[in-house]
Design an enzyme around this catalytic site. Structure first.
Site, PDB file in Angstrom:
ATOM      1  CD  GLN A  86      89.300  23.342 -77.641  1.00  8.09           C
ATOM      2  OE1 GLN A  86      90.237  22.612 -77.405  1.00  8.09           O
ATOM      3  NE2 GLN A  86      88.864  24.233 -76.772  1.00  8.09           N
ATOM      4  CG  PHE A  87      84.201  25.027 -83.254  1.00  7.57           C
ATOM      5  CD1 PHE A  87      83.629  26.284 -83.139  1.00  7.57           C
ATOM      6  CD2 PHE A  87      83.634  23.959 -82.559  1.00  7.57           C
ATOM      7  CE1 PHE A  87      82.504  26.480 -82.344  1.00  7.57           C
ATOM      8  CE2 PHE A  87      82.527  24.148 -81.771  1.00  7.57           C
ATOM      9  CZ  PHE A  87      81.954  25.414 -81.657  1.00  7.57           C
ATOM     10  CB  THR A  88      86.115  26.981 -78.946  1.00 11.85           C
ATOM     11  OG1 THR A  88      86.980  25.998 -78.367  1.00 11.85           O
ATOM     12  CG2 THR A  88      84.685  26.481 -78.960  1.00 11.85           C
TER      13      THR A  88
END
Length: 147
Positions: free
Chosen positions: A78-80
């Site tokens: 999850q790059f966010t």
């Protein structure tokens, strides 16, 4: 690296309507990787996570790790989690690792977790994933490999 750890009774992830990974009791990990992260970050977090005592013992105290209960681990990239939200209202993801850096490090992190002999499942990096979970507690802890 930044990981959001959730103690779950069950969790699963679907990609294109198909289950890509699922576990019963254990840990759901949302994993964010920064451009500056290296193997040492993944190794340190993996060891911390598998030994994190957040499961109840016979007295109901959080004294057991996922290893102690022989639980499962579900990893979701999850790059966010690496969002910079301080300026303006649209988050910036400039510090998030690009796929050519993040994918090998995410795979390495999973390999480090697998050394525990636990059931380690994952979603598909970069895919549109639908995550379902039954949070137990709830117990949610955010961990960073560096201050």
């Amino acid at each position: 690296m930044r990981v959001v750890v959730q103690r779950v009774s069950q969790a699963s992830v679907k990609v294109d309507g198909e289950i890509a990974g699922e576990i019963g009791t254990g840990l759901l990990l949302f994993v964010g990787i920064e451009e500056t992260d290296v193997h040492k970050d993944a190794e340190w977090l993996a060891q911390k996570i598998i030994n994190l005592r957040i499961f109840g013992d016979e007295d109901g105290k959080m004294n057991r790790s996922v290893l102690d209960i022989n639980g499962g681990i579900l990893c979701i990239s999850q790059f966010t989690l690496i969002a910079d939200y301080r300026k303006g209202n649209r988050p910036s993801f400039i510090r998030a690792a690009r796929p050519e850096t993040a994918i090998p490090l995410f795979e390495y992190f999973k390999t480090e977790l697998t050394k525990s002999q636990l059931n380690v499942q994952s979603g598909i990096f970069g895919a549109d994933m639908k995550v379902s979970l039954l949070n137990d507690g709830p117990v949610t802890i955010t961990m960073d490999s560096r201050p």
